[in-house]
Scaffold this motif. Sequence first.
Motif, short mmCIF file in Angstrom:
data_model
loop_
_atom_site.label_atom_id
_atom_site.label_comp_id
_atom_site.label_asym_id
_atom_site.label_seq_id
_atom_site.Cartn_x
_atom_site.Cartn_y
_atom_site.Cartn_z
N TYR A 77 0.45 -1.75 -0.13
CA TYR A 77 -0.34 0.43 -0.29
C TYR A 77 0.96 1.80 -0.18
O TYR A 77 0.46 1.95 -0.82
N LYS A 78 1.59 1.10 0.79
CA LYS A 78 2.24 2.80 0.61
C LYS A 78 3.54 2.76 -0.87
O LYS A 78 3.31 3.91 -1.08
N MET A 80 2.25 2.22 -3.74
CA MET A 80 1.17 2.41 -4.43
C MET A 80 0.53 4.14 -4.03
O MET A 80 0.00 3.96 -5.65
N THR A 81 1.24 4.06 -3.02
CA THR A 81 0.90 6.01 -2.73
C THR A 81 1.09 6.51 -3.49
O THR A 81 0.57 8.21 -4.48
N PHE A 83 1.04 6.28 -6.79
CA PHE A 83 -0.04 6.53 -7.89
C PHE A 83 -1.04 7.29 -7.45
O PHE A 83 -1.91 7.66 -8.11
N THR A 84 -1.75 6.60 -6.37
CA THR A 84 -3.46 6.95 -6.03
C THR A 84 -2.75 8.32 -5.42
O THR A 84 -4.29 8.82 -5.93
N VAL A 85 -2.01 9.06 -5.09
CA VAL A 85 -2.23 10.26 -4.55
C VAL A 85 -1.81 11.64 -5.95
O VAL A 85 -1.93 12.19 -5.88
N GLY A 86 -0.95 10.34 -7.12
CA GLY A 86 -0.54 11.26 -7.96
C GLY A 86 0.54 12.69 -7.90
O GLY A 86 0.46 13.48 -8.72
N VAL A 93 3.84 10.86 1.30
CA VAL A 93 4.12 9.57 0.15
C VAL A 93 5.72 9.47 0.75
O VAL A 93 5.75 8.50 0.33
N ASN A 96 5.59 7.56 3.21
CA ASN A 96 5.37 6.44 3.30
C ASN A 96 6.90 4.69 2.63
O ASN A 96 6.41 3.78 2.34
#
Length: 116
Positions: A77-78, A80-81, A83-86, A93, A96
Motif C-alpha cells: 500500500y505504501k 502504491m501511494t 500513484f493513488t495520490v498522483g 507519500v 510512506n
Amino acid sequence: MKSMIVLSLVLNILVLVPVTYGMATNAAWADQAYGETSPARGILLALYLAILAASCVLLFRPVTAAVAALLAVQIVYKVMTPFTVGSLENPVVLSNLGIAAFHCVTLWLIIAGSGD
C-alpha cells in the motif's frame, strides 16, 4: 533478522502514535497532510489503528509469519501511494516510501532466514 523485526515494529509504533492521535484530534498538521475530516480519512485512520495495534501485539508476541504478512501489506500500500495520490511531493507519500524501503529490508531478511 530479529532485531530488524523489532526495529520495523517500533518504527510503525513511533510513526503511527502521533499520526493517529493527530488525525483523531483533528490537529491542523493532520488536516494539512491528510485532508479535512471525511469518511475516507476515517477509513484511513482505522487502517492506521489496525497496523498500530498489530505492531504493538507483535512487538511483545512476535510471530515471524504474521510480521511478514503485516510488512508485506504495508509495503504494497505504501508503494502504491504515489500513484493513488498522483504526486511524489506529498510528505505522506515520501514518508510512506521511506518506511516501505525499511520494511523491505526486514521482509527480505525474514524470507532469507526462513530456510533455516
